[in-house]
Design a protein around this motif. Structure first.
Motif, PDB file in Angstrom:
ATOM      1  N   HIS A  36      36.548 -21.617 -13.294  1.00 49.02           N
ATOM      2  CA  HIS A  36      35.675 -20.612 -12.690  1.00 49.02           C
ATOM      3  C   HIS A  36      36.234 -19.209 -12.902  1.00 49.02           C
ATOM      4  CE1 HIS A  36      34.483 -24.276 -10.508  1.00 49.02           C
ATOM      5  NE2 HIS A  36      33.296 -23.704 -10.446  1.00 49.02           N
ATOM      6  N   GLU A  37      35.329 -18.250 -12.898  1.00 45.24           N
ATOM      7  CA  GLU A  37      35.728 -16.846 -12.996  1.00 45.24           C
ATOM      8  C   GLU A  37      36.380 -16.419 -11.684  1.00 45.24           C
ATOM      9  OE1 GLU A  37      35.638 -13.067 -15.200  1.00 45.24           O
ATOM     10  OE2 GLU A  37      35.150 -15.123 -15.767  1.00 45.24           O
ATOM     11  N   ILE A  38      37.530 -15.767 -11.767  1.00 40.87           N
ATOM     12  CA  ILE A  38      38.229 -15.268 -10.583  1.00 40.87           C
ATOM     13  C   ILE A  38      38.439 -13.772 -10.730  1.00 40.87           C
ATOM     14  CG2 ILE A  38      40.399 -15.285  -9.305  1.00 40.87           C
ATOM     15  CD1 ILE A  38      40.658 -18.221  -9.841  1.00 40.87           C
ATOM     16  N   ILE A  39      38.026 -13.024  -9.714  1.00 42.04           N
ATOM     17  CA  ILE A  39      38.273 -11.589  -9.659  1.00 42.04           C
ATOM     18  C   ILE A  39      39.227 -11.343  -8.506  1.00 42.04           C
ATOM     19  CG2 ILE A  39      37.259  -9.291  -9.465  1.00 42.04           C
ATOM     20  CD1 ILE A  39      34.598 -10.494 -10.323  1.00 42.04           C
ATOM     21  N   LEU A  40      40.443 -10.992  -8.807  1.00 38.89           N
ATOM     22  CA  LEU A  40      41.428 -10.795  -7.753  1.00 38.89           C
ATOM     23  C   LEU A  40      40.965  -9.706  -6.787  1.00 38.89           C
ATOM     24  CD1 LEU A  40      44.747 -11.052  -9.807  1.00 38.89           C
ATOM     25  CD2 LEU A  40      43.621 -12.810  -8.433  1.00 38.89           C
ATOM     26  N   PRO A  41      41.250  -9.869  -5.495  1.00 37.76           N
ATOM     27  CA  PRO A  41      40.722  -8.940  -4.477  1.00 37.76           C
ATOM     28  C   PRO A  41      41.080  -7.479  -4.699  1.00 37.76           C
ATOM     29  CG  PRO A  41      41.624 -10.907  -3.434  1.00 37.76           C
ATOM     30  CD  PRO A  41      41.992 -10.985  -4.891  1.00 37.76           C
ATOM     31  N   HIS A  42      42.206  -7.208  -5.411  1.00 36.98           N
ATOM     32  CA  HIS A  42      42.631  -5.815  -5.592  1.00 36.98           C
ATOM     33  C   HIS A  42      42.124  -5.190  -6.894  1.00 36.98           C
ATOM     34  CE1 HIS A  42      45.694  -8.149  -7.759  1.00 36.98           C
ATOM     35  NE2 HIS A  42      45.854  -7.075  -8.521  1.00 36.98           N
ATOM     36  N   PHE A  43      41.424  -5.958  -7.736  1.00 43.75           N
ATOM     37  CA  PHE A  43      40.891  -5.394  -8.979  1.00 43.75           C
ATOM     38  C   PHE A  43      39.734  -4.457  -8.638  1.00 43.75           C
ATOM     39  CE2 PHE A  43      42.291  -8.613 -12.467  1.00 43.75           C
ATOM     40  CZ  PHE A  43      43.614  -8.363 -12.126  1.00 43.75           C
ATOM     41  N   ARG A  49      28.391 -14.405  -8.038  1.00 39.85           N
ATOM     42  CA  ARG A  49      27.305 -14.252  -9.016  1.00 39.85           C
ATOM     43  C   ARG A  49      27.730 -14.797 -10.383  1.00 39.85           C
ATOM     44  NH1 ARG A  49      23.457 -10.098  -7.362  1.00 39.85           N
ATOM     45  NH2 ARG A  49      24.137  -9.103  -5.423  1.00 39.85           N
ATOM     46  N   PHE A  50      28.959 -14.534 -10.770  1.00 42.06           N
ATOM     47  CA  PHE A  50      29.448 -15.026 -12.052  1.00 42.06           C
ATOM     48  C   PHE A  50      29.517 -16.552 -12.093  1.00 42.06           C
ATOM     49  CE2 PHE A  50      31.997 -10.952 -13.226  1.00 42.06           C
ATOM     50  CZ  PHE A  50      30.905 -10.451 -13.891  1.00 42.06           C
ATOM     51  N   ASN A  51      29.845 -17.168 -10.973  1.00 34.92           N
ATOM     52  CA  ASN A  51      30.076 -18.608 -10.936  1.00 34.92           C
ATOM     53  C   ASN A  51      28.859 -19.412 -10.512  1.00 34.92           C
ATOM     54  OD1 ASN A  51      32.836 -18.564 -11.749  1.00 34.92           O
ATOM     55  ND2 ASN A  51      33.382 -17.832  -9.718  1.00 34.92           N
ATOM     56  N   ALA A  52      27.683 -18.797 -10.542  1.00 37.74           N
ATOM     57  CA  ALA A  52      26.456 -19.539 -10.260  1.00 37.74           C
ATOM     58  C   ALA A  52      26.306 -20.657 -11.290  1.00 37.74           C
ATOM     59  CB  ALA A  52      25.253 -18.609 -10.307  1.00 37.74           C
ATOM     60  N   PRO A  53      25.591 -21.752 -10.956  1.00 33.75           N
ATOM     61  CA  PRO A  53      25.445 -22.866 -11.900  1.00 33.75           C
ATOM     62  C   PRO A  53      24.936 -22.391 -13.246  1.00 33.75           C
ATOM     63  CG  PRO A  53      24.600 -23.475  -9.755  1.00 33.75           C
ATOM     64  CD  PRO A  53      24.922 -22.001  -9.688  1.00 33.75           C
ATOM     65  N   PRO A  54      25.510 -22.878 -14.343  1.00 32.86           N
ATOM     66  CA  PRO A  54      25.084 -22.442 -15.685  1.00 32.86           C
ATOM     67  C   PRO A  54      23.684 -22.892 -16.000  1.00 32.86           C
ATOM     68  CG  PRO A  54      26.578 -24.291 -15.858  1.00 32.86           C
ATOM     69  CD  PRO A  54      26.569 -23.894 -14.408  1.00 32.86           C
ATOM     70  N   HIS A  55      23.014 -22.091 -16.822  1.00 36.20           N
ATOM     71  CA  HIS A  55      21.656 -22.435 -17.254  1.00 36.20           C
ATOM     72  C   HIS A  55      21.597 -22.361 -18.770  1.00 36.20           C
ATOM     73  CE1 HIS A  55      17.333 -22.540 -17.706  1.00 36.20           C
ATOM     74  NE2 HIS A  55      17.390 -21.414 -18.386  1.00 36.20           N
ATOM     75  N   TRP A  56      21.263 -23.464 -19.406  1.00 35.78           N
ATOM     76  CA  TRP A  56      21.091 -23.492 -20.860  1.00 35.78           C
ATOM     77  C   TRP A  56      19.606 -23.482 -21.188  1.00 35.78           C
ATOM     78  CZ3 TRP A  56      25.034 -23.504 -24.448  1.00 35.78           C
ATOM     79  CH2 TRP A  56      26.324 -23.648 -23.943  1.00 35.78           C
ATOM     80  N   PRO A  57      19.221 -22.716 -22.184  1.00 41.37           N
ATOM     81  CA  PRO A  57      17.799 -22.703 -22.573  1.00 41.37           C
ATOM     82  C   PRO A  57      17.310 -24.094 -22.936  1.00 41.37           C
ATOM     83  CG  PRO A  57      19.050 -20.978 -23.723  1.00 41.37           C
ATOM     84  CD  PRO A  57      20.045 -21.857 -23.039  1.00 41.37           C
ATOM     85  N   ALA A  58      16.035 -24.346 -22.674  1.00 39.92           N
ATOM     86  CA  ALA A  58      15.485 -25.649 -23.012  1.00 39.92           C
ATOM     87  C   ALA A  58      15.490 -25.846 -24.523  1.00 39.92           C
ATOM     88  CB  ALA A  58      14.052 -25.773 -22.484  1.00 39.92           C
ATOM     89  N   ALA A  59      15.727 -27.096 -24.953  1.00 38.36           N
ATOM     90  CA  ALA A  59      15.778 -27.397 -26.394  1.00 38.36           C
ATOM     91  C   ALA A  59      14.390 -27.281 -26.989  1.00 38.36           C
ATOM     92  CB  ALA A  59      16.331 -28.792 -26.592  1.00 38.36           C
TER      93      ALA A  59
END
Length: 235
Positions: free
Chosen positions: A144-151, A225-235
Motif C-alpha cells: 500500500h501507498e504510505i505517506i508519512l505524517p510529517h511529509f 484515496r491512493f489506497n482505494a480498491p484498484p479498478h482495471w478497465p473492462a476487457a
C-alpha cells in the motif's frame, strides 16, 4: 535573463523535449502495455497539481511521456535523481523540478533549499503549468501507498495556492505488489512473458483537498484515496 531562459526553453528546449518524448514513448511501448483513463480531464485544467502514487523510479518519465501529447506535465523529482550525471541532461530540459537536498548539508542551507524549491513549485503552478508531485516521497516498499505524517510537500503547496486545481493519479500494474498481467508482444522471438500491462487512472478533485486539517490528518486522507480498491478497465 528570464526572457533569455524562456526563449531557450521555447526553442532548443522544445526540440529536446520532443526528442526525449519519442525515445521514451518507444521504450515504454516496447516493454509495457500502458492504458490511461481520463487524460482528457487535463486538457482544460488551468494549471494545477497532480498528486500521484509512487511505485518505481520509472513513474515520472512514464507519466510525463504518456501525457505529453495531451498536456505537458512537469514532474518534481528528488535532488539526487535530478543532478545525477546520467539523468540531468534529460530532466533539466524537460522542466523537472528538483526537491529535497543532501542530508550532509548544514541545516540552514537545507532550509534555504527547501524554501527555494517551494517557491519554484508555487511559481510553476501560478504560471498555468501542471506539476506532478509524489506526496509519498519515495517508491513504495510495501503493498500500500504510505505517506508519512510529517511529509508536507503536497500540504504546503496547496496551502500556498488556494483554489489550485488538483488531480489524483494512480499507477497500477507496475509494482511488484500488483497483479502481473502480460500480453504476447514478444512471443514471436520466443519470449513468452511479453509486455506488462500498466493502468494509469486520473481523477479530478472538484472540491480539492482540505488543507484546514492538521498535516498528519491531511496525509491520512490522501493516503486513503491512493489506497482505494484498484479498478482495471473492462476487457
Amino acid at each position: 535573463m528570464n526572457g533569455m531562459k524562456r526563449f531557450v526553453d521555447a526553442t532548443l528546449g522544445r526540440v529536446l523535449r520532443h526528442f526525449f518524448f519519442v525515445c521514451l514513448r518507444t521504450y515504454f511501448g516496447l516493454f509495457y502495455n500502458i492504458s490511461i483513463s481520463n487524460k482528457h480531464l487535463l486538457q482544460d485544467m488551468p494549471g494545477g497539481l497532480i498528486l500521484a502514487t509512487h511505485v518505481t523510479r520509472l513513474d515520472g518519465p512514464m507519466v510525463a511521456s504518456m501525457l505529453y501529447p495531451t498536456r505537458r506535465v512537469l514532474p518534481a523529482v528528488h535532488y539526487n535523481e535530478y543532478y545525477h550525471p546520467a539523468q540531468f541532461l534529460v530532466l533539466a530540459p524537460s522542466g523537472c523540478i528538483p526537491l529535497s537536498s543532501p542530508k550532509s548539508w548544514p541545516a540552514e542551507k537545507r532550509a534555504e533549499r527547501k524554501e527555494w524549491a517551494q517557491d519554484k513549485l508555487n511559481d510553476t503552478i501560478q504560471s498555468g503549468k501542471i506539476v506532478l508531485l509524489f506526496p509519498g516521497g519515495q517508491a513504495k516498499r510495501q503493498a500500500h501507498e504510505i505517506i508519512l505524517p510529517h511529509f508536507s510537500g503536497a500540504y504546503e503547496t496547496l496551502r500556498a495556492n488556494p483554489g489550485c486545481p488538483v488531480a489524483i493519479l494512480r499507477i497500477q500494474g507496475l509494482s511488484k505488489y500488483d497483479k502481473s498481467i502480460r500480453d504476447l508482444f514478444w512471443s514471436f522471438i520466443g519470449i513468452h512473458k511479453g509486455r506488462r500491462h500498466v493502468n494509469i487512472t486520473i481523477a479530478r478533485l472538484e472540491d480539492g483537498l482540505d488543507t484546514s486539517l492538521p498535516l498528519d490528518a491531511f496525509n491520512a486522507d490522501l493516503e486513503e484515496r491512493f489506497n482505494a480498491p484498484p479498478h482495471w478497465p473492462a476487457a
